[in-house]
Structures are given as C-alpha cells and as structure tokens.
Design a protein around this motif. Structure first.
Motif, PDB file in Angstrom:
ATOM      1  N   PHE A  49       0.673  -1.206  -0.036  1.00  0.00           N
ATOM      2  CA  PHE A  49       0.032   0.042   0.058  1.00  0.00           C
ATOM      3  C   PHE A  49       0.859   1.678   0.361  1.00  0.00           C
ATOM      4  CE2 PHE A  49      -2.449  -3.622   1.463  1.00  0.00           C
ATOM      5  CZ  PHE A  49      -4.143  -2.800   1.043  1.00  0.00           C
ATOM      6  N   ALA A  50       0.490   2.068  -1.020  1.00  0.00           N
ATOM      7  CA  ALA A  50       1.722   2.934  -1.315  1.00  0.00           C
ATOM      8  C   ALA A  50       1.044   4.594  -1.506  1.00  0.00           C
ATOM      9  CB  ALA A  50       2.456   3.153  -1.957  1.00  0.00           C
ATOM     10  N   ILE A  51       1.254   4.900  -0.327  1.00  0.00           N
ATOM     11  CA  ILE A  51       0.451   6.005   0.343  1.00  0.00           C
ATOM     12  C   ILE A  51       0.897   7.074   0.439  1.00  0.00           C
ATOM     13  CG2 ILE A  51      -2.038   6.707   1.562  1.00  0.00           C
ATOM     14  CD1 ILE A  51      -2.293   4.167  -0.022  1.00  0.00           C
ATOM     15  N   ASP A  52       0.419   8.239  -0.174  1.00  0.00           N
ATOM     16  CA  ASP A  52       0.950   9.664  -0.150  1.00  0.00           C
ATOM     17  C   ASP A  52       0.564  10.020   1.348  1.00  0.00           C
ATOM     18  OD1 ASP A  52       1.688  11.674  -1.429  1.00  0.00           O
ATOM     19  OD2 ASP A  52      -0.295  12.529  -2.454  1.00  0.00           O
ATOM     20  N   ARG A  53       1.812  11.094   1.393  1.00  0.00           N
ATOM     21  CA  ARG A  53       1.734  11.805   2.604  1.00  0.00           C
ATOM     22  C   ARG A  53       2.221  13.316   2.942  1.00  0.00           C
ATOM     23  NH1 ARG A  53       4.720  12.606   6.904  1.00  0.00           N
ATOM     24  NH2 ARG A  53       3.527  12.449   9.762  1.00  0.00           N
ATOM     25  N   HIS A  54       1.599  14.213   3.234  1.00  0.00           N
ATOM     26  CA  HIS A  54       0.973  15.098   3.299  1.00  0.00           C
ATOM     27  C   HIS A  54       1.135  15.562   4.875  1.00  0.00           C
ATOM     28  CE1 HIS A  54       2.390  15.129  -1.223  1.00  0.00           C
ATOM     29  NE2 HIS A  54       1.163  15.157  -1.298  1.00  0.00           N
ATOM     30  N   ASP A  55       2.424  16.844   4.856  1.00  0.00           N
ATOM     31  CA  ASP A  55       2.243  17.379   6.210  1.00  0.00           C
ATOM     32  C   ASP A  55       1.955  19.022   5.437  1.00  0.00           C
ATOM     33  OD1 ASP A  55       2.704  19.028   8.291  1.00  0.00           O
ATOM     34  OD2 ASP A  55       5.160  18.564   8.421  1.00  0.00           O
ATOM     35  N   ALA A  56       0.814  19.420   6.572  1.00  0.00           N
ATOM     36  CA  ALA A  56       0.143  20.628   6.073  1.00  0.00           C
ATOM     37  C   ALA A  56       1.269  21.839   6.530  1.00  0.00           C
ATOM     38  CB  ALA A  56      -0.823  20.961   7.336  1.00  0.00           C
ATOM     39  N   ALA A  57       2.401  22.292   7.546  1.00  0.00           N
ATOM     40  CA  ALA A  57       3.410  22.470   7.654  1.00  0.00           C
ATOM     41  C   ALA A  57       4.783  22.767   6.263  1.00  0.00           C
ATOM     42  CB  ALA A  57       3.746  22.834   8.848  1.00  0.00           C
ATOM     43  N   ASP A  58       4.311  22.500   5.297  1.00  0.00           N
ATOM     44  CA  ASP A  58       5.261  21.889   4.351  1.00  0.00           C
ATOM     45  C   ASP A  58       5.206  22.468   3.215  1.00  0.00           C
ATOM     46  OD1 ASP A  58       7.393  21.217   2.897  1.00  0.00           O
ATOM     47  OD2 ASP A  58       6.896  19.357   2.491  1.00  0.00           O
ATOM     48  N   ALA A  59       5.834  23.736   3.630  1.00  0.00           N
ATOM     49  CA  ALA A  59       5.799  25.199   2.652  1.00  0.00           C
ATOM     50  C   ALA A  59       6.843  25.154   1.113  1.00  0.00           C
ATOM     51  CB  ALA A  59       6.529  26.252   3.076  1.00  0.00           C
ATOM     52  N   TYR A  60       7.580  23.559   1.594  1.00  0.00           N
ATOM     53  CA  TYR A  60       8.479  23.768   0.543  1.00  0.00           C
ATOM     54  C   TYR A  60       8.119  22.912  -1.125  1.00  0.00           C
ATOM     55  CZ  TYR A  60      11.034  27.082   3.071  1.00  0.00           C
ATOM     56  OH  TYR A  60      11.575  27.599   3.718  1.00  0.00           O
ATOM     57  N   HIS A  61       7.006  21.883  -0.311  1.00  0.00           N
ATOM     58  CA  HIS A  61       6.784  20.712  -0.838  1.00  0.00           C
ATOM     59  C   HIS A  61       6.081  21.287  -2.903  1.00  0.00           C
ATOM     60  CE1 HIS A  61       4.875  16.867  -2.498  1.00  0.00           C
ATOM     61  NE2 HIS A  61       5.946  16.112  -1.414  1.00  0.00           N
ATOM     62  N   PRO A  62       6.700  20.528  -3.577  1.00  0.00           N
ATOM     63  CA  PRO A  62       6.686  21.462  -4.755  1.00  0.00           C
ATOM     64  C   PRO A  62       5.035  20.904  -5.372  1.00  0.00           C
ATOM     65  CG  PRO A  62       7.764  19.386  -4.965  1.00  0.00           C
ATOM     66  CD  PRO A  62       7.888  19.491  -3.340  1.00  0.00           C
ATOM     67  N   GLU A  63       4.091  20.017  -4.816  1.00  0.00           N
ATOM     68  CA  GLU A  63       3.023  19.518  -4.871  1.00  0.00           C
ATOM     69  C   GLU A  63       1.916  20.864  -4.577  1.00  0.00           C
ATOM     70  OE1 GLU A  63       0.689  16.198  -3.986  1.00  0.00           O
ATOM     71  OE2 GLU A  63       2.986  15.057  -4.876  1.00  0.00           O
ATOM     72  N   ASN A  64       2.051  21.390  -3.988  1.00  0.00           N
ATOM     73  CA  ASN A  64       1.742  22.634  -2.874  1.00  0.00           C
ATOM     74  C   ASN A  64       1.023  23.351  -3.615  1.00  0.00           C
ATOM     75  OD1 ASN A  64       1.632  21.487  -0.336  1.00  0.00           O
ATOM     76  ND2 ASN A  64       3.333  22.684   0.702  1.00  0.00           N
ATOM     77  N   ARG A  65       2.121  24.096  -5.155  1.00  0.00           N
ATOM     78  CA  ARG A  65       1.927  25.044  -6.316  1.00  0.00           C
ATOM     79  C   ARG A  65       0.723  24.651  -7.229  1.00  0.00           C
ATOM     80  NH1 ARG A  65       6.952  25.440  -4.710  1.00  0.00           N
ATOM     81  NH2 ARG A  65       7.688  24.356  -6.443  1.00  0.00           N
ATOM     82  N   LEU A  66       0.628  23.036  -6.996  1.00  0.00           N
ATOM     83  CA  LEU A  66      -0.579  22.153  -8.536  1.00  0.00           C
ATOM     84  C   LEU A  66      -1.691  22.312  -7.538  1.00  0.00           C
ATOM     85  CD1 LEU A  66       2.561  20.296  -9.277  1.00  0.00           C
ATOM     86  CD2 LEU A  66       1.915  22.386 -10.696  1.00  0.00           C
ATOM     87  N   PHE A  67      -1.515  21.554  -6.302  1.00  0.00           N
ATOM     88  CA  PHE A  67      -2.845  20.604  -5.999  1.00  0.00           C
ATOM     89  C   PHE A  67      -3.825  21.685  -4.491  1.00  0.00           C
ATOM     90  CE2 PHE A  67      -0.591  17.415  -8.440  1.00  0.00           C
ATOM     91  CZ  PHE A  67      -1.267  17.590  -9.216  1.00  0.00           C
ATOM     92  N   PRO A  68      -4.621  21.321  -4.286  1.00  0.00           N
ATOM     93  CA  PRO A  68      -5.196  21.465  -3.482  1.00  0.00           C
ATOM     94  C   PRO A  68      -4.592  20.584  -1.985  1.00  0.00           C
ATOM     95  CG  PRO A  68      -6.888  21.165  -4.124  1.00  0.00           C
ATOM     96  CD  PRO A  68      -5.825  20.364  -5.156  1.00  0.00           C
ATOM     97  N   PRO A  69      -4.105  20.994  -0.870  1.00  0.00           N
ATOM     98  CA  PRO A  69      -4.133  20.331   0.518  1.00  0.00           C
ATOM     99  C   PRO A  69      -4.706  18.920   0.651  1.00  0.00           C
ATOM    100  CG  PRO A  69      -3.904  22.538   1.415  1.00  0.00           C
ATOM    101  CD  PRO A  69      -4.428  22.125   0.483  1.00  0.00           C
ATOM    102  N   HIS A  70      -4.035  18.077   0.355  1.00  0.00           N
ATOM    103  CA  HIS A  70      -4.378  16.201   0.559  1.00  0.00           C
ATOM    104  C   HIS A  70      -4.054  15.229   1.079  1.00  0.00           C
ATOM    105  CE1 HIS A  70      -1.802  16.516  -3.223  1.00  0.00           C
ATOM    106  NE2 HIS A  70      -1.613  15.358  -3.120  1.00  0.00           N
TER     107      HIS A  70
END
Length: 181
Positions: A49-70
């Motif tokens: 099970f390969a599951i996306d995990r993001h941190d709401a406080a991670d301002a440097y993640h490139p997906e933050n500019r492309l997608f809503p928080p998820h």
C-alpha cells in the motif's frame, strides 16, 4: 515472483468530498481493485500500500503549488477508501502486506520499496490505484527504469482526467512495455 502495488486509494482521492478526488471514476474501480488485492494477499504475494502523505506545514513541497492540500498526515482523507480499508485492517499484520508512506508521485521516490521488492526476488509488478496519469504513471516509469516487468489492471486504475487516463494506459503499454490486463 510478483507484487501488487495499491497506490493512493484513499478518501481524499476517491470519496465525493475528497480534497483531490477522482470521484465516480475512482469509485467505479473499487470492486476490481479490492478483488485483485484480496487475490494477491490470498496467494501470499507481496502487497504494498503506497500512500501519499503530506504535512500541512511543509511550505516547500512542490505539489503545494499544483494541488489543494490532500492526504495530510493525521487526516481522515488519508484513510484507505471503502472496502479496501477493512481489507487492509484485516491483513495488515501479515508478513506479505506492507505500507509505505510516500511524499512524491512515485512509490519508489524516497522510499525503501525497491529494496523490499529485491530482497523478496520480485521481478513483476502489478499496479492498481489512482491517479493513472500521475502517481501510477510515475511509479510505473521508475519501476521500468529499475528493470521490473509491469502489469496494469485496466479496471483497477482511474483518474480525474479521462484523457490523461487513456494516454497513460497507452504509454504503459507502448513505451514501458507493460501488459494491460
């Protein structure tokens, strides 16, 4: 030896109220995805099970500019969707079931997936999940570059972009040499 990768089939990617949902397309693959996962578990094949995990406080993640928080850590959006959740709960303690938190599109990027597959002698990877043209695609490209044989269950992958989904299926087959099942 073979392994099944179940990629990002979570509430945020599949439920009607998910933060980055595939909606009806993702929901339509649930039966096939769960059946394939159950089959691989029953055969004692390796199931990841390969599951996306993001941190709401991670301002440097490139997906933050492309997608809503998820798929935020600790959120219900990161839970597995539908009956896949209960299947995982039932089998999570088994040696052939493995969970990977991933930070990038590919399940190989920044994880120990390649090591886990190689130590088990796995040569064939079967792909399920969402999104066909994003996380499933990037995982497939990395698997191809690492020398794995690829198989994609057509009825167990989906995207919120039908054109991207169809393009990715052709790309798997024509460019990565994958077998579409």
């Amino acid at each position: 030896m073979k392994a099944l990768l179940s990629i990002d089939y979570t509430v945020d990617f599949v439920a009607d109220n998910g933060r980055l949902t595939t909606g009806a397309a993702g929901q339509a693959i649930e039966t096939a995805l769960v059946a394939q996962t159950q089959r691989f578990i029953d055969q004692e094949d390796f199931v990841v099970f390969a599951i996306d995990r993001h941190d709401a406080a991670d301002a440097y993640h490139p997906e933050n500019r492309l997608f809503p928080p998820h798929n935020l850590a600790g959120s219900t959006g990161r839970n597995l969707y539908g009956t896949l959740a209960s299947l995982y709960d039932t089998h999570q303690a088994q040696e052939n079931v493995y969970w990977i938190d991933k930070r990038h599109y590919s399940a190989f990027s920044g994880t120990d997936l390649d090591i886990r597959l190689r130590e088990r002698g796995i040569t064939d990877i079967y792909l399920t999940g969402v999104c066909t043209d994003i996380c499933v695609l990037h995982t497939a490209v990395d698997a191809y570059n690492l020398g794995y044989r690829l198989f994609v269950f057509r009825d167990a992958v989906a995207s919120f972009d039908p054109i991207g989904h169809d393009w990715a299926l052709r790309h798997f087959e024509q460019t990565l040499g994958a077998t579409i099942l």
